[in-house]
Motif scaffolding. Structure first.
Motif, PDB file in Angstrom:
ATOM      1  N   VAL A  56       4.034   1.521  11.428  1.00 14.01           N
ATOM      2  CA  VAL A  56       4.571   0.864  10.869  1.00 14.01           C
ATOM      3  C   VAL A  56       3.451  -0.869  11.301  1.00 14.01           C
ATOM      4  CG1 VAL A  56       6.287  -1.065  10.011  1.00 14.01           C
ATOM      5  CG2 VAL A  56       6.949   0.948  10.179  1.00 14.01           C
ATOM      6  N   ALA A  57       3.389  -1.159  12.724  1.00 14.78           N
ATOM      7  CA  ALA A  57       2.572  -1.800  13.558  1.00 14.78           C
ATOM      8  C   ALA A  57       1.394  -1.420  13.264  1.00 14.78           C
ATOM      9  CB  ALA A  57       3.182  -1.580  15.106  1.00 14.78           C
ATOM     10  N   ASN A  58       1.357   0.143  12.935  1.00 11.85           N
ATOM     11  CA  ASN A  58      -0.351  -0.121  12.937  1.00 11.85           C
ATOM     12  C   ASN A  58      -1.498  -0.612  11.725  1.00 11.85           C
ATOM     13  OD1 ASN A  58      -3.356   1.189  13.312  1.00 11.85           O
ATOM     14  ND2 ASN A  58      -2.747   2.354  11.581  1.00 11.85           N
ATOM     15  N   PHE A  59       0.231  -0.301  10.670  1.00 10.95           N
ATOM     16  CA  PHE A  59       0.114  -0.941   9.727  1.00 10.95           C
ATOM     17  C   PHE A  59      -0.111  -2.728   9.374  1.00 10.95           C
ATOM     18  CE2 PHE A  59       0.848  -2.209   4.541  1.00 10.95           C
ATOM     19  CZ  PHE A  59      -0.062  -1.330   4.356  1.00 10.95           C
ATOM     20  N   ALA A  60       0.109  -3.049  10.497  1.00 10.37           N
ATOM     21  CA  ALA A  60       0.871  -4.391   9.885  1.00 10.37           C
ATOM     22  C   ALA A  60      -1.026  -5.300  10.188  1.00 10.37           C
ATOM     23  CB  ALA A  60       1.827  -5.198  11.045  1.00 10.37           C
ATOM     24  N   LEU A  61      -1.407  -4.014  11.015  1.00 12.11           N
ATOM     25  CA  LEU A  61      -2.804  -4.994  11.250  1.00 12.11           C
ATOM     26  C   LEU A  61      -3.919  -5.146   9.981  1.00 12.11           C
ATOM     27  CD1 LEU A  61      -3.869  -3.272  14.775  1.00 12.11           C
ATOM     28  CD2 LEU A  61      -2.508  -5.956  13.620  1.00 12.11           C
ATOM     29  N   HIS A  62      -3.544  -4.401   8.838  1.00 17.46           N
ATOM     30  CA  HIS A  62      -3.585  -4.431   7.828  1.00 17.46           C
ATOM     31  C   HIS A  62      -4.398  -4.749   6.933  1.00 17.46           C
ATOM     32  CE1 HIS A  62      -5.657  -2.396   4.055  1.00 17.46           C
ATOM     33  NE2 HIS A  62      -4.243  -2.961   3.481  1.00 17.46           N
ATOM     34  N   GLU A  63      -6.199  -5.314   6.878  1.00 18.60           N
ATOM     35  CA  GLU A  63      -6.364  -6.266   6.250  1.00 18.60           C
ATOM     36  C   GLU A  63      -6.645  -7.962   6.560  1.00 18.60           C
ATOM     37  OE1 GLU A  63      -7.358  -3.924   2.233  1.00 18.60           O
ATOM     38  OE2 GLU A  63      -5.776  -5.475   1.974  1.00 18.60           O
ATOM     39  N   CYS A  68       1.148  -0.982  -0.205  1.00 18.81           N
ATOM     40  CA  CYS A  68      -0.074   0.202  -0.448  1.00 18.81           C
ATOM     41  C   CYS A  68       1.168   1.242   0.027  1.00 18.81           C
ATOM     42  CB  CYS A  68      -0.985  -0.009   0.831  1.00 18.81           C
ATOM     43  SG  CYS A  68      -2.187  -0.709   0.990  1.00 18.81           S
ATOM     44  N   GLY A  69       2.181   1.074  -0.574  1.00 20.57           N
ATOM     45  CA  GLY A  69       2.748   2.181  -0.808  1.00 20.57           C
ATOM     46  C   GLY A  69       3.137   2.968   0.901  1.00 20.57           C
TER      47      GLY A  69
END
Length: 453
Positions: free
Chosen positions: A244-251, A206-207
């Motif tokens: 970064v940790a927050n985005f690791a939960l993505h979808e 996701c860029g």
């Protein structure tokens, strides 16, 4: 390789990115540049219709900058899920854009098209052999469902993409692909561990989303055998351990177990450490290979045709009895349609009420609040566009002119922002195939076509 640098330009090809970010990112001498091209987030329409949800002009702008950068640096440019949904028409349209840009810019390269739209006979064979299982509460896949499908795609893993790189392709356009697969492929091919390769893909898909402030833009990820580092080229953005940790939960259904073709990425013991004020190091991920290699199937079928109208009211007397008004409206439309030979089972009418519960529906927690205005989207779904249009016209007339207790206005009840007020939307598609398949190998469902551009 002991170090691999990959540059993702944005979360979706066509969402845009800052040219300065691309310039700075290319100054870091990445080994690969690319972008994911699609998603199921916009719903089933685009897979069914064969169209893209991003504007052609925007996609061409992003592709032009990426192709010029890749050719100048002599590195691969990889696009995942081309055209938004990854079907045959989406792949063909994206390839046409690439050829057009190459002519205009005087670029030459070897291109690979990796197809993912499936022959229905192949899917039926896999299902008959017991090698297909459903997701999302769907029933087992039968021949009738396959036959009704407008289009079925399989979601490729990294193996066909790595094979295209082995075949000398500099520009690779993928049909439907797992979002991280286009990044995992060059990393695995470079000999880096699967856990690091897949986690890098999760970051790059996701860029600049793992950075803050969030906006479509570029992200550079540097991979090494035991960790990776995320950093946005744009100096106005930065990666932090939290972002970064927050985005690791993505979808993901699980915060720590990420299922992918060929295995599962386990992030239970991952750590996030700041390297600089703008870069974060991630380590501790583990890859668990699957006993059986599987890929996801996505397919859509037609569910009818739709028409909508949009209107609003700020009449406090109507708003005070809106539930009763809409119930009476529904009954009147049903009676009038039946009088014209359209029975209730021939269509479905939905009224979304914005300003009250249009977003959350029955889950709305602020129910009972007194709005000063309400907006309505009336939708009619029927087997044919003609029936949808006719019933919607009846619904619009009833909503606009029906009487109600205490009514003071003597003309229309609603304000319509558009003329014509009735908007035919054409075919409605729904997901009918959301299944997991076990193919003969990671390559057989994804033929590769090469050409010199």
């Amino acid at each position: 390789m002991t170090e691999l640098r990959m540059l993702s330009t944005s979360g979706i090809l066509g969402y845009g990115f800052a040219e300065e970010s691309l310039r700075i990112g290319m100054g870091r001498e990445p080994h690969v540049i690319g972008a994911d091209g699609g998603s199921t987030d916009p719903g089933p329409h685009y897979l069914g219709s064969g169209t893209s949800f991003c504007a052609r002009l925007s996609v061409k702008r992003d592709l032009r900058l990426m192709l010029r950068a890749a050719v100048a640096a002599r590195i691969p440019c990889i696009v995942g899920t081309a055209g938004g949904a990854g079907g045959a028409p989406h792949l063909a349209d994206t390839a046409s854009l690439v050829r057009e840009i190459a002519r205009e810019e005087g670029l030459s390269f070897r291109m690979a098209l990796i197809h993912s739209e499936q022959d229905k006979g192949t899917i039926k064979r896999l299902a008959a052999q017991g090698r297909v299982r459903p997701l999302a509460g769907l029933p087992a896949l039968d021949d009738a469902t396959v036959d009704r499908a407008e289009r079925i795609v399989a979601m490729m893993g990294p193996e066909p993409i790595a094979r295209a790189l082995d075949g000398g392709a500099q520009v690779i356009l993928c049909g439907r692909a797992s979002d991280p697969a286009q990044w995992a492929a060059p990393a695995l091919r470079a000999g880096l561990p699967p856990a690091v390769a897949w986690y890098a893909g999760k970051m790059l898909e996701c860029g600049a989303e793992p950075a803050t402030p969030k906006e479509p833009d570029c992200l550079l990820v540097t991979l090494r055998p035991d960790h990776l580092e995320c950093e946005p080229p744009n100096p106005i953005r930065r990666c932090t351990p939290l972002s970064v940790a927050n985005f690791a939960l993505h979808e993901n259904a699980s915060p720590i177990h990420h299922l992918e073709p060929g295995g599962m990425l386990d992030t239970e013991h991952v750590t996030f450490e700041p390297v600089t004020e703008r870069a974060v190091r991630v380590s501790g991920m583990v890859w668990h290979p699957a006993e059986t290699y599987t890929v996801k199937l996505e397919g859509v079928e037609r569910a009818g045709h739709r028409a909508i109208t949009i209107c609003g009211t700020r009449d406090p007397i109507l708003i005070g009895q809106v539930d009763e008004y809409l119930a009476a409206h529904r009954a009147k439309v049903q009676a009038r349609a039946a009088a014209f030979g359209v029975p209730p089972e021939a269509y479905r009418m939905t009224v979304r009420t914005y300003g009250r519960d249009g977003v959350m529906g029955a889950w709305e927690r602020a129910a009972g609040a007194a709005p000063h205005e309400l907006g309505f989207i009336v939708e009619v779904l029927a087997e044919s566009q003609a029936v949808a249009n006719d019933v919607l016209a009846m619904a619009r007339t009833s909503l606009l002119h029906a009487d109600f207790p205490g009514r003071l206005c003597k003309e229309g009840n609603m304000a319509f922002p558009f003329s014509p007020s009735d908007i035919p939307l054409g075919p409605l598609f729904r997901f009918s195939v959301f299944h997991i398949a076990a193919p003969d190998d990671p390559y057989c469902l994804f033929p590769i076509e090469y050409e010199t551009v």
